[in-house]
Motif scaffolding. Structure first.
Motif, PDB file in Angstrom:
ATOM      1  N   VAL A 272       0.842  -1.196   0.000  1.00  0.00           N
ATOM      2  CA  VAL A 272       0.000   0.000   0.000  1.00  0.00           C
ATOM      3  C   VAL A 272       0.880   1.249   0.000  1.00  0.00           C
ATOM      4  N   ALA A 273       1.930   1.240   0.807  1.00  0.00           N
ATOM      5  CA  ALA A 273       2.834   2.391   0.871  1.00  0.00           C
ATOM      6  C   ALA A 273       3.539   2.613  -0.467  1.00  0.00           C
ATOM      7  N   VAL A 274       4.000   1.528  -1.082  1.00  0.00           N
ATOM      8  CA  VAL A 274       4.672   1.645  -2.375  1.00  0.00           C
ATOM      9  C   VAL A 274       3.700   2.175  -3.428  1.00  0.00           C
ATOM     10  N   LYS A 275       2.513   1.614  -3.456  1.00  0.00           N
ATOM     11  CA  LYS A 275       1.523   2.053  -4.440  1.00  0.00           C
ATOM     12  C   LYS A 275       1.145   3.513  -4.235  1.00  0.00           C
ATOM     13  N   ALA A 276       0.997   3.931  -2.988  1.00  0.00           N
ATOM     14  CA  ALA A 276       0.654   5.328  -2.703  1.00  0.00           C
ATOM     15  C   ALA A 276       1.796   6.255  -3.120  1.00  0.00           C
ATOM     16  N   GLY A 277       3.018   5.866  -2.806  1.00  0.00           N
ATOM     17  CA  GLY A 277       4.170   6.676  -3.202  1.00  0.00           C
ATOM     18  C   GLY A 277       4.297   6.781  -4.708  1.00  0.00           C
ATOM     19  N   TYR A 278       4.086   5.665  -5.394  1.00  0.00           N
ATOM     20  CA  TYR A 278       4.176   5.654  -6.847  1.00  0.00           C
ATOM     21  C   TYR A 278       3.075   6.509  -7.462  1.00  0.00           C
ATOM     22  N   ALA A 279       1.891   6.426  -6.909  1.00  0.00           N
ATOM     23  CA  ALA A 279       0.787   7.251  -7.408  1.00  0.00           C
ATOM     24  C   ALA A 279       1.105   8.734  -7.233  1.00  0.00           C
ATOM     25  N   THR A 280       1.731   9.082  -6.118  1.00  0.00           N
ATOM     26  CA  THR A 280       2.114  10.473  -5.881  1.00  0.00           C
ATOM     27  C   THR A 280       3.117  10.938  -6.933  1.00  0.00           C
ATOM     28  N   VAL A 281       4.102  10.104  -7.208  1.00  0.00           N
ATOM     29  CA  VAL A 281       5.110  10.460  -8.205  1.00  0.00           C
ATOM     30  C   VAL A 281       4.474  10.584  -9.593  1.00  0.00           C
ATOM     31  N   LYS A 282       3.571   9.680  -9.916  1.00  0.00           N
ATOM     32  CA  LYS A 282       2.914   9.737 -11.232  1.00  0.00           C
ATOM     33  C   LYS A 282       2.062  10.992 -11.372  1.00  0.00           C
ATOM     34  N   LYS A 283       1.565  11.524 -10.254  1.00  0.00           N
ATOM     35  CA  LYS A 283       0.751  12.744 -10.295  1.00  0.00           C
ATOM     36  C   LYS A 283       1.601  13.976 -10.595  1.00  0.00           C
ATOM     37  N   LEU A 284       2.902  13.839 -10.549  1.00  0.00           N
ATOM     38  CA  LEU A 284       3.760  14.975 -10.891  1.00  0.00           C
ATOM     39  C   LEU A 284       3.571  15.348 -12.355  1.00  0.00           C
ATOM     40  N   GLY A 285       3.001  14.445 -13.111  1.00  0.00           N
ATOM     41  CA  GLY A 285       2.588  14.744 -14.473  1.00  0.00           C
ATOM     42  C   GLY A 285       3.710  14.760 -15.489  1.00  0.00           C
ATOM     43  N   GLY A 286       3.300  14.964 -16.707  1.00  0.00           N
ATOM     44  CA  GLY A 286       4.260  15.080 -17.792  1.00  0.00           C
ATOM     45  C   GLY A 286       5.081  13.831 -18.031  1.00  0.00           C
ATOM     46  N   GLY A 287       4.533  12.673 -17.693  1.00  0.00           N
ATOM     47  CA  GLY A 287       5.300  11.446 -17.900  1.00  0.00           C
ATOM     48  C   GLY A 287       6.533  11.380 -17.008  1.00  0.00           C
ATOM     49  N   PHE A 288       6.379  11.815 -15.761  1.00  0.00           N
ATOM     50  CA  PHE A 288       7.529  11.902 -14.848  1.00  0.00           C
ATOM     51  C   PHE A 288       8.304  10.589 -14.759  1.00  0.00           C
ATOM     52  N   VAL A 289       7.595   9.472 -14.631  1.00  0.00           N
ATOM     53  CA  VAL A 289       8.280   8.188 -14.466  1.00  0.00           C
ATOM     54  C   VAL A 289       9.087   7.850 -15.714  1.00  0.00           C
ATOM     55  N   GLN A 290       8.498   8.046 -16.886  1.00  0.00           N
ATOM     56  CA  GLN A 290       9.240   7.762 -18.124  1.00  0.00           C
ATOM     57  C   GLN A 290      10.418   8.715 -18.281  1.00  0.00           C
ATOM     58  N   ARG A 291      10.213   9.976 -17.974  1.00  0.00           N
ATOM     59  CA  ARG A 291      11.323  10.940 -18.081  1.00  0.00           C
ATOM     60  C   ARG A 291      12.447  10.574 -17.118  1.00  0.00           C
ATOM     61  N   ALA A 292      12.092  10.196 -15.901  1.00  0.00           N
ATOM     62  CA  ALA A 292      13.114   9.809 -14.925  1.00  0.00           C
ATOM     63  C   ALA A 292      13.843   8.554 -15.389  1.00  0.00           C
ATOM     64  N   THR A 293      13.103   7.594 -15.936  1.00  0.00           N
ATOM     65  CA  THR A 293      13.727   6.376 -16.452  1.00  0.00           C
ATOM     66  C   THR A 293      14.698   6.722 -17.568  1.00  0.00           C
ATOM     67  N   ASP A 294      14.281   7.609 -18.451  1.00  0.00           N
ATOM     68  CA  ASP A 294      15.157   8.017 -19.553  1.00  0.00           C
ATOM     69  C   ASP A 294      16.416   8.714 -19.035  1.00  0.00           C
ATOM     70  N   ARG A 295      16.255   9.595 -18.064  1.00  0.00           N
ATOM     71  CA  ARG A 295      17.415  10.319 -17.503  1.00  0.00           C
ATOM     72  C   ARG A 295      18.387   9.370 -16.802  1.00  0.00           C
ATOM     73  N   LEU A 296      17.847   8.366 -16.137  1.00  0.00           N
ATOM     74  CA  LEU A 296      18.693   7.449 -15.369  1.00  0.00           C
ATOM     75  C   LEU A 296      19.201   6.264 -16.194  1.00  0.00           C
ATOM     76  N   LEU A 297      18.670   6.095 -17.381  1.00  0.00           N
ATOM     77  CA  LEU A 297      19.027   4.928 -18.190  1.00  0.00           C
ATOM     78  C   LEU A 297      20.534   4.770 -18.409  1.00  0.00           C
ATOM     79  N   PRO A 298      21.269   5.822 -18.732  1.00  0.00           N
ATOM     80  CA  PRO A 298      22.712   5.615 -18.922  1.00  0.00           C
ATOM     81  C   PRO A 298      23.409   5.059 -17.672  1.00  0.00           C
ATOM     82  N   GLN A 299      23.048   5.568 -16.503  1.00  0.00           N
ATOM     83  CA  GLN A 299      23.673   5.095 -15.269  1.00  0.00           C
ATOM     84  C   GLN A 299      23.228   3.675 -14.928  1.00  0.00           C
ATOM     85  N   PHE A 300      21.936   3.380 -15.128  1.00  0.00           N
ATOM     86  CA  PHE A 300      21.445   2.024 -14.872  1.00  0.00           C
ATOM     87  C   PHE A 300      22.114   1.030 -15.816  1.00  0.00           C
ATOM     88  N   ALA A 301      22.202   1.396 -17.089  1.00  0.00           N
ATOM     89  CA  ALA A 301      22.818   0.496 -18.069  1.00  0.00           C
ATOM     90  C   ALA A 301      24.274   0.238 -17.713  1.00  0.00           C
TER      91      ALA A 301
END
Length: 145
Positions: A39-68
């Motif tokens: 429940v805590a994870v889902k609530a936190g994730y929902a909060t982040v997704k509400k930041l709008g503008g595809g925040f999760v995808q943008r963050a994934t794209d920004r972090l992709l070089p370091q993750f890779a």
């Protein structure tokens, strides 16, 4: 065929596919969470997704070089094993490598809301990353091939 995770995932024509696939991994992992911690994870994730503008995808794209880059040494030693199995066979080391990326980003982000959510979930983050390793590895393997 690319020889490293970085080469495959960061190749310009493949990068958008990689970002979508990895965002899908996060979405699926969050959806699978249950119990009070879930429940805590889902609530936190929902909060982040509400930041709008595809925040999760943008963050994934920004972090992709370091993750890779963090995944490259594990890819290099996987041998003939499925990558998800290989990652899951050394969960602490892999989780620490991936969390080092997100910890560094959270420490320098201009998104106070995202940093707050990350900080509130960081204590259990390693457990969540470890649980995601098989799914993450399978997604990366599909992307690298």
């Amino acid at each position: 065929m690319s020889t490293t995770v970085s080469e495959a995932l960061l190749e310009p024509s493949r990068r958008p596919v990689a970002v979508t696939a990895l965002t899908d991994v996060v979405d699926a992992e969050v959806a699978d969470k249950s119990g009070i911690g879930g429940v805590a994870v889902k609530a936190g994730y929902a909060t982040v997704k509400k930041l709008g503008g595809g925040f999760v995808q943008r963050a994934t794209d920004r972090l992709l070089p370091q993750f890779a880059t963090a995944l490259d040494p594990f890819w290099a030693t996987k041998g003939d094993r499925p990558f998800g199995d290989h990652l899951a066979s050394q969960p602490e080391t892999v989780a620490d490598a991936l969390l080092a990326v997100t910890d560094a980003r959270a420490a320098s982000t201009s998104h106070a809301s995202a940093a707050k959510v990350y900080g509130s979930l960081r204590g259990k983050a390693k457990d969540h990353v470890v649980a995601a390793l098989p799914r993450l590895g399978a997604a990366v393997e599909r992307l690298v091939r």
